[in-house]
Design an enzyme around this catalytic site. Structure first.
Site, mmCIF file in Angstrom:
data_model
loop_
_atom_site.group_PDB
_atom_site.id
_atom_site.type_symbol
_atom_site.label_atom_id
_atom_site.label_comp_id
_atom_site.label_asym_id
_atom_site.label_seq_id
_atom_site.Cartn_x
_atom_site.Cartn_y
_atom_site.Cartn_z
ATOM 1 N N CYS A 239 -0.385 4.113 2.152
ATOM 2 C CA CYS A 239 -0.196 3.902 3.601
ATOM 3 C C CYS A 239 1.261 4.153 3.991
ATOM 4 O O CYS A 239 1.540 4.787 4.996
ATOM 5 C CB CYS A 239 -0.507 2.461 4.014
ATOM 6 S SG CYS A 239 -2.009 1.783 3.366
ATOM 7 N N ASP A 240 2.181 3.615 3.218
ATOM 8 C CA ASP A 240 3.568 3.529 3.674
ATOM 9 C C ASP A 240 4.569 4.363 2.879
ATOM 10 O O ASP A 240 5.739 4.459 3.262
ATOM 11 C CB ASP A 240 4.022 2.053 3.639
ATOM 12 C CG ASP A 240 3.181 1.193 4.568
ATOM 13 O OD1 ASP A 240 2.810 1.684 5.640
ATOM 14 O OD2 ASP A 240 2.884 0.045 4.219
ATOM 15 N N CYS B 195 0.835 -1.205 0.000
ATOM 16 C CA CYS B 195 0.000 0.000 0.000
ATOM 17 C C CYS B 195 0.866 1.249 0.000
ATOM 18 O O CYS B 195 1.393 1.655 1.040
ATOM 19 C CB CYS B 195 -0.923 -0.017 1.207
ATOM 20 S SG CYS B 195 -1.937 1.467 1.337
#
Ligand code: NDP
Length: 320
Positions: free
Chosen positions: A143-144, A140
């Site tokens: 997300c990261d 992701c």
């Protein structure tokens, strides 16, 4: 359904415990639907596998994924939602009340059903993906990606998701390698053009990742160029982050005989609503969303599903 040993009846059944499921439980319990929620194989869902979540509104300093999900869970519990461990293993939506089997033994009959079972990111299946989980391997970018500012990353995949993730990461990282196993991108024309002209992205066609290396986290990837061809070559590429973008599998299989799905298995709902083609059955979150797949959009659709369930039950005269 034949292996069930006993049956219980609820007004509103929610399957899944990601942001969609818990948000549906918060709204449904506040609307007096006495919802019962089964948390599934991974209580808390995909977010429990990430570290910090920095894009969920309301947390200016970010929040650990597990903490966010614990908070949502406690919020649902506070209003009386009945949250239980258990995996939905079969379903029969041919008639009301709808029947869902839990752990192959309990049959839960429900007047309304909210399917919030999420989707699972696909991985290549390398042992190193597990070894470096949370230490340089991610599925992701939104997300990261932030943790890879000015670093070098690789994205695996040649579809729209891979291109989107590569472009997102290219805004943060100093260099993005797009590892594509074929000699072409499968992505749409517009996405192909965007990645090809982006100065931070280099596409490595006909490349397969076969392993990762590094002492305390990912420091590089073992690559094979033109796997199985006479001119096959193997080499190591130094990278700091390894992102998978080879597709997601929606967790919809037990419901597909009844609800409509696309060719991948994403549940198709009516317009912008969570209504499936089965009256009183709603789908929320990633299981019905191939496009956005964000915690906040999942939470929003869980809210919509609970509101729809409440309206459906009111129209049936099932709640006062
Ligand atoms: P896709 O199935 O379209 O693409 C998956 C990609 O991963 C392909 O390039 C595939 O390679 C590659 N791949 C699969 N398995 C492996 C493997 N084991 N090793 C190496 N590479 C592998 O998935 P997406 O998630 O990209 O897209 C899903 C759907 O969502 C599509 O319809 C897409 O158009 C849509 N979408 C739309 C977006 C938008 O409109 N903005 C954004 C994101 C997705 P190969 O080509 O060789 O099979």
């Amino acid at each position: 359904m034949e292996r069930t040993t006993h049956t219980e009846k609820v007004k509103c059944l929610i399957i899944g415990s990601g942001p969609a499921g818990y948000t549906a439980a918060i709204y449904a319990s506040r609307a007096n639907l006495a919802p019962r929620l089964y948390e599934g194989m991974q209580p808390g869902g995909q977010l429990t596998t990430t570290t910090d979540v920095e894009n969920f509104p309301g947390y200016p300093d970010g929040v650990v994924g597990q903490t966010l999900m614990d908070d949502l869970r406690r919020q649902a519990e506070r209003f009386g939602a009945d949250l239980r461990f258990g995996v939905a293993t079969a379903a029969d939506l041919s008639a009301t009340p709808y029947k869902v089997t839990i752990d192959d033994e309990l049959c839960v009959e429900a007047d309304t059903l909210i399917i919030a079972t999420g989707a699972t990111a696909k991985y290549l299946g390398l042992a190193d993906e597990k070894k470096y989980a949370g230490m340089g391997v991610s599925a992701c970018a939104t997300c990261d990606g932030f943790f890879y500012r000015k670093k070098v990353v690789a994205v695996v995949g040649g579809g729209d998701t891979a291109c989107e993730e590569a472009i997102y990461l290219a805004g943060l990282a100093s260099k993005v390698y797009l590892l594509v196993r074929k000699p072409f991108l499968r992505a749409s024309q517009i996405m192909r053009e965007r990645v090809m002209k982006h100065s931070h992205i280099e596409i490595l066609f006909e490349h397969n990742a076969i392993g990762l290396f590094g002492e305390e986290g990912v420091e590089g990837v073992h690559l094979v160029k033109r796997l199985g061809e006479p001119d096959e070559t193997r080499y190591d590429l130094p990278i700091d982050g390894f992102f998978l973008a080879i597709g997601h599998q929606p967790n919809s299989s037990i419901f597909t005989p009844w609800v409509e799905t696309d060719e991948t298995g994403y549940i198709i709902t009516e317009g912008n609503s969570p209504r499936t083609r089965v009256p009183g059955v709603f789908a929320a979150g990633d299981v019905a969303d191939p496009h956005y797949r964000q915690a906040i959009t999942a939470a929003g659709s869980g809210c919509k599903a609970a509101l729809e369930a409440e309206r459906y039950l009111s129209a049936q005269g099932a709640i006062s």
